[in-house]
Motif scaffolding. Structure first.
Motif, PDB file in Angstrom:
ATOM      1  N   ALA A   1      13.248  19.524  25.854  1.00 35.95           N
ATOM      2  CA  ALA A   1      12.986  19.860  27.252  1.00 35.95           C
ATOM      3  C   ALA A   1      13.747  21.122  27.648  1.00 35.95           C
ATOM      4  O   ALA A   1      14.938  21.260  27.396  1.00 35.95           O
ATOM      5  N   GLY A   2      13.031  22.052  28.271  1.00 30.69           N
ATOM      6  CA  GLY A   2      13.645  23.294  28.702  1.00 30.69           C
ATOM      7  C   GLY A   2      13.532  24.412  27.686  1.00 30.69           C
ATOM      8  O   GLY A   2      13.869  25.553  28.002  1.00 30.69           O
ATOM      9  N   HIS A   3      13.071  24.107  26.462  1.00 28.87           N
ATOM     10  CA  HIS A   3      12.989  25.138  25.423  1.00 28.87           C
ATOM     11  C   HIS A   3      11.707  25.941  25.591  1.00 28.87           C
ATOM     12  O   HIS A   3      10.622  25.395  25.774  1.00 28.87           O
ATOM     13  N   ILE A   4      11.814  27.242  25.529  1.00 28.25           N
ATOM     14  CA  ILE A   4      10.663  28.137  25.628  1.00 28.25           C
ATOM     15  C   ILE A   4      10.306  28.628  24.234  1.00 28.25           C
ATOM     16  O   ILE A   4      11.155  29.191  23.534  1.00 28.25           O
ATOM     17  N   ILE A   5       9.072  28.394  23.824  1.00 29.13           N
ATOM     18  CA  ILE A   5       8.613  28.817  22.505  1.00 29.13           C
ATOM     19  C   ILE A   5       8.490  30.336  22.476  1.00 29.13           C
ATOM     20  O   ILE A   5       7.822  30.936  23.327  1.00 29.13           O
ATOM     21  N   SER A   6       9.128  30.960  21.508  1.00 23.03           N
ATOM     22  CA  SER A   6       9.074  32.409  21.392  1.00 23.03           C
ATOM     23  C   SER A   6       7.815  32.839  20.654  1.00 23.03           C
ATOM     24  O   SER A   6       7.138  32.032  20.000  1.00 23.03           O
ATOM     25  N   ASN A   7       7.499  34.116  20.734  1.00 21.15           N
ATOM     26  CA  ASN A   7       6.332  34.658  20.024  1.00 21.15           C
ATOM     27  C   ASN A   7       6.500  34.548  18.514  1.00 21.15           C
ATOM     28  O   ASN A   7       5.527  34.345  17.784  1.00 21.15           O
ATOM     29  N   ASP A   8       7.723  34.678  18.026  1.00 19.00           N
ATOM     30  CA  ASP A   8       7.971  34.543  16.590  1.00 19.00           C
ATOM     31  C   ASP A   8       7.681  33.129  16.115  1.00 19.00           C
ATOM     32  O   ASP A   8       7.111  32.933  15.028  1.00 19.00           O
ATOM     33  N   GLN A   9       8.061  32.146  16.921  1.00 13.53           N
ATOM     34  CA  GLN A   9       7.782  30.751  16.551  1.00 13.53           C
ATOM     35  C   GLN A   9       6.283  30.481  16.559  1.00 13.53           C
ATOM     36  O   GLN A   9       5.770  29.776  15.677  1.00 13.53           O
ATOM     37  N   LEU A  10       5.579  31.018  17.555  1.00 10.90           N
ATOM     38  CA  LEU A  10       4.124  30.838  17.588  1.00 10.90           C
ATOM     39  C   LEU A  10       3.470  31.536  16.404  1.00 10.90           C
ATOM     40  O   LEU A  10       2.542  30.991  15.790  1.00 10.90           O
ATOM     41  N   THR A  11       3.936  32.729  16.075  1.00  8.63           N
ATOM     42  CA  THR A  11       3.384  33.455  14.929  1.00  8.63           C
ATOM     43  C   THR A  11       3.565  32.667  13.638  1.00  8.63           C
ATOM     44  O   THR A  11       2.639  32.578  12.814  1.00  8.63           O
ATOM     45  N   ALA A  12       4.742  32.083  13.470  1.00  7.25           N
ATOM     46  CA  ALA A  12       5.004  31.297  12.269  1.00  7.25           C
ATOM     47  C   ALA A  12       4.086  30.087  12.189  1.00  7.25           C
ATOM     48  O   ALA A  12       3.570  29.748  11.107  1.00  7.25           O
ATOM     49  N   TYR A  13       3.843  29.439  13.321  1.00  8.59           N
ATOM     50  CA  TYR A  13       2.978  28.258  13.300  1.00  8.59           C
ATOM     51  C   TYR A  13       1.525  28.644  13.041  1.00  8.59           C
ATOM     52  O   TYR A  13       0.822  27.969  12.269  1.00  8.59           O
ATOM     53  N   LEU A  14       1.044  29.726  13.683  1.00 11.47           N
ATOM     54  CA  LEU A  14      -0.344  30.146  13.456  1.00 11.47           C
ATOM     55  C   LEU A  14      -0.557  30.601  12.010  1.00 11.47           C
ATOM     56  O   LEU A  14      -1.655  30.447  11.464  1.00 11.47           O
ATOM     57  N   THR A  15       0.483  31.146  11.410  1.00 14.39           N
ATOM     58  CA  THR A  15       0.382  31.527   9.999  1.00 14.39           C
ATOM     59  C   THR A  15       0.126  30.302   9.133  1.00 14.39           C
ATOM     60  O   THR A  15      -0.685  30.335   8.200  1.00 14.39           O
ATOM     61  N   THR A  16       0.807  29.209   9.483  1.00 13.20           N
ATOM     62  CA  THR A  16       0.601  27.954   8.742  1.00 13.20           C
ATOM     63  C   THR A  16      -0.758  27.342   9.043  1.00 13.20           C
ATOM     64  O   THR A  16      -1.454  26.852   8.149  1.00 13.20           O
ATOM     65  N   ALA A  17      -1.155  27.364  10.317  1.00 16.96           N
ATOM     66  CA  ALA A  17      -2.395  26.703  10.723  1.00 16.96           C
ATOM     67  C   ALA A  17      -3.639  27.475  10.303  1.00 16.96           C
ATOM     68  O   ALA A  17      -4.672  26.869   9.975  1.00 16.96           O
ATOM     69  N   LEU A  18      -3.584  28.801  10.307  1.00 16.16           N
ATOM     70  CA  LEU A  18      -4.762  29.625  10.029  1.00 16.16           C
ATOM     71  C   LEU A  18      -4.590  30.474   8.770  1.00 16.16           C
ATOM     72  O   LEU A  18      -5.346  31.419   8.549  1.00 16.16           O
ATOM     73  N   GLY A  19      -3.621  30.111   7.946  1.00 16.42           N
ATOM     74  CA  GLY A  19      -3.306  30.961   6.802  1.00 16.42           C
ATOM     75  C   GLY A  19      -4.290  30.888   5.664  1.00 16.42           C
ATOM     76  O   GLY A  19      -4.507  31.873   4.951  1.00 16.42           O
ATOM     77  N   SER A  20      -4.908  29.736   5.427  1.00 17.94           N
ATOM     78  CA  SER A  20      -5.781  29.573   4.249  1.00 17.94           C
ATOM     79  C   SER A  20      -7.211  29.272   4.672  1.00 17.94           C
ATOM     80  O   SER A  20      -7.444  28.469   5.575  1.00 17.94           O
TER      81      SER A  20
ATOM     82  N   LEU B   1      -2.582  38.633  18.351  1.00 20.42           N
ATOM     83  CA  LEU B   1      -2.015  37.797  17.294  1.00 20.42           C
ATOM     84  C   LEU B   1      -3.114  37.087  16.504  1.00 20.42           C
ATOM     85  O   LEU B   1      -3.070  37.031  15.262  1.00 20.42           O
ATOM     86  N   LEU B   2      -4.129  36.569  17.189  1.00 18.29           N
ATOM     87  CA  LEU B   2      -5.231  35.901  16.503  1.00 18.29           C
ATOM     88  C   LEU B   2      -6.063  36.894  15.692  1.00 18.29           C
ATOM     89  O   LEU B   2      -6.534  36.562  14.592  1.00 18.29           O
ATOM     90  N   GLN B   3      -6.248  38.082  16.225  1.00 15.88           N
ATOM     91  CA  GLN B   3      -6.955  39.106  15.451  1.00 15.88           C
ATOM     92  C   GLN B   3      -6.219  39.415  14.154  1.00 15.88           C
ATOM     93  O   GLN B   3      -6.838  39.567  13.091  1.00 15.88           O
ATOM     94  N   GLU B   4      -4.905  39.477  14.230  1.00 15.87           N
ATOM     95  CA  GLU B   4      -4.116  39.775  13.035  1.00 15.87           C
ATOM     96  C   GLU B   4      -4.208  38.644  12.021  1.00 15.87           C
ATOM     97  O   GLU B   4      -4.349  38.893  10.814  1.00 15.87           O
ATOM     98  N   LYS B   5      -4.145  37.401  12.481  1.00 14.12           N
ATOM     99  CA  LYS B   5      -4.145  36.274  11.557  1.00 14.12           C
ATOM    100  C   LYS B   5      -5.521  36.036  10.939  1.00 14.12           C
ATOM    101  O   LYS B   5      -5.634  35.642   9.770  1.00 14.12           O
ATOM    102  N   LEU B   6      -6.591  36.252  11.719  1.00 16.35           N
ATOM    103  CA  LEU B   6      -7.935  35.996  11.211  1.00 16.35           C
ATOM    104  C   LEU B   6      -8.546  37.221  10.548  1.00 16.35           C
ATOM    105  O   LEU B   6      -9.493  37.101   9.757  1.00 16.35           O
ATOM    106  N   GLY B   7      -8.056  38.404  10.887  1.00 18.82           N
ATOM    107  CA  GLY B   7      -8.599  39.625  10.302  1.00 18.82           C
ATOM    108  C   GLY B   7      -9.968  39.990  10.816  1.00 18.82           C
ATOM    109  O   GLY B   7     -10.727  40.696  10.127  1.00 18.82           O
ATOM    110  N   VAL B   8     -10.320  39.549  12.024  1.00 21.70           N
ATOM    111  CA  VAL B   8     -11.627  39.859  12.610  1.00 21.70           C
ATOM    112  C   VAL B   8     -11.425  40.266  14.070  1.00 21.70           C
ATOM    113  O   VAL B   8     -10.402  39.965  14.683  1.00 21.70           O
ATOM    114  N   SER B   9     -12.411  40.954  14.609  1.00 23.24           N
ATOM    115  CA  SER B   9     -12.386  41.318  16.019  1.00 23.24           C
ATOM    116  C   SER B   9     -12.984  40.183  16.848  1.00 23.24           C
ATOM    117  O   SER B   9     -13.866  39.447  16.373  1.00 23.24           O
TER     118      SER B   9
END
Length: 448
Positions: free
Chosen positions: A50-69, A132-140
């Protein structure tokens, strides 16, 4: 199958609980919520504290795992503005679920195979999540709406980023709830099309920018003293009971403390999320019932009547009831809890044991030891003409507080001393003769 449904209900409950846990905390950092769910599955993510704000780096790391393969089809529902307070105010969490503006969204999160809820995501710019999603998916991104999507052929062998823009309420709209409800209908329609096409997808719902920015004020900048509350700040939302879409009863308290004995610890019900089942209001009576999952039920009964002496309607908080384990303790608002019908009532401290505004009305030995202590308490049961804001507050503290009386009496005493001294000075007279008592007396001969 039953176990799966149970787990989904638990996830939905956790989703709501997290929003309210963060709703109770303040921060000076601009933030937006982010909801993510998938028809295939998402990697697990530990619930943030409670009270923790998710940083962009943390979101980037999670999206890399979720959309990496492998290829992914991502639906990005990007609303012009969004804050967690929108879920609090318009999500029907306090009241009837059928009155929620997010019915399709809640159903999608509940029925998805897995979901992730980030109530407070650090906001760094309007295009951050899209880039960020464009970078992870490689599409426009491909901008679509429900009608376009129904005629679109989706190639699942490659990644797809489908962008659905959603508006937010402005001064031109009738109400924010109506706009958010229309957005929810669009979300439901888009998800229905994806299901009909049998296309696996990952959906994200977030905002281009926060709809409410919470500013943190330093102690030195805060005003000292008593202030009347007309509107609680945009970072804080009261409990609201609505009738036909209009607010009928509003309540806010920093703490709703209860204790079942003089020796037991205080329990703060303000940290829990209540339902409002049993609440009612009309032109003469209002009852706000707060039902907590912990088993406590707190009820506030108010009434209004016309007083010929003042030629206006006044409302009073007649009683407060606390129920637990089949026992009921009733407290009467003996004095001081009243306000004009079109006003709200505010008090820094309302309790039942010291300078009590609430007097126990029970003779039951089990409930006479129950105690209530409400901190920074404000309630309004009638005349809610300001929408989501309280009306002008009638404060329980008199205008002449002890500090003011002490200052007035001290000033009066000093004034009396000054007047007396001035009077003594004005009574001094100068001598009219300057004789030397040791010398001979002055004689003036007289001639005939």
């Amino acid at each position: 199958m039953a176990g799966s449904r149970c787990s989904r209900k638990v996830r939905l409950t956790a989703f709501i609980a997290i929003f309210f846990a963060f709703f109770a905390t303040g921060s000076s950092t601009a933030q937006v919520p982010l909801l993510m769910w998938s028809s295939d599955g998402l990697p697990p993510l530990a619930l943030p504290a409670a009270g923790h704000i998710i940083s962009n780096d943390q979101l980037t790391a999670y999206l890399t795992t979720a959309l990496g393969s492998g290829p992914h089809t991502v639906l990005l529902f990007l609303q012009d503005k969004l804050s967690k307070d929108d879920f609090t105010v318009f999500g029907g969490v306090f009241g009837n679920k059928q009155d929620s503006a997010f019915q399709n969204l809640e159903a999608a999160v509940q029925t998805s195979s897995s979901s992730v809820t980030l109530p407070a995501l650090e906001w760094s710019g309007s295009s951050a999540i899209l880039a960020l999603l464009q970078e992870k998916l490689g599409v426009s991104p491909l901008l679509v709406d429900a009608d376009t999507l129904s005629h679109l052929s989706i190639n699942t062998s490659v990644s797809n980023l489908l962008l659905i823009n959603l508006p937010y309420c402005t001064g031109l709209h009738k109400s924010c709830k109506e706009v958010l409800h229309n957005n929810d209908e669009i979300i439901g329609e888009v998800l229905g099309i994806m299901k009909a096409k049998n296309v696996p997808y990952t959906a994200i719902y977030t905002g281009l920018q926060p709809s409410r920015v919470i500013s943190e004020m330093s102690v030195s900048d805060q005003s000292v003293g008593r202030s009347l509350l007309q509107a609680i700040g945009p970072d804080v939302r009261p409990i609201m009971f609505n009738v036909s879409g209009s607010p009928c009863i509003m309540l806010w308290a920093q703490n709703l403390n209860i204790s079942l004995s003089s020796s037991s610890a205080w329990i703060d019900l303000a940290t829990e999320t209540p339902s409002l089942t049993g609440s009612m209001c009309n032109s003469s009576n209002s009852v706000l019932v707060l039902n907590y999952s912990s088993g406590y039920i707190l009820s506030f009964a108010m009434s209004q009547r016309f007083y010929p002496v003042s030629a206006r309607n006044w409302f009073t908080l007649d009683s407060v009831q606390l129920q637990f384990n089949g026992l009921t303790a009733s407290f009467i608002g003996r004095r001081g809890i009243y306000a004009p019908a079109e006003y709200s009532f505010h008090c820094q401290s309302v309790n039942s044991f010291q300078d009590a505004l609430l007097v126990p009305n029970n003779t039951n030995q089990n409930t006479t030891q129950w105690r209530l202590k409400f901190i920074d308490f404000q309630i309004q049961g009638f005349g809610l003409a300001n929408g989501t804001n309280f009306s002008y507050a009638n404060d329980c503290a008199g205008f002449f507080t002890p500090g003011i009386w002490m200052g007035l009496l001290t000033s009066l005493l000093m004034l009396l001393i000054f007047v007396y001294g001035l009077h003594m000075i004005m009574q001094l007279n100068t001598m009219d003769r300057f004789d030397d008592p040791k010398g001979p007396s002055i004689s003036v001969p007289q001639s005939e």
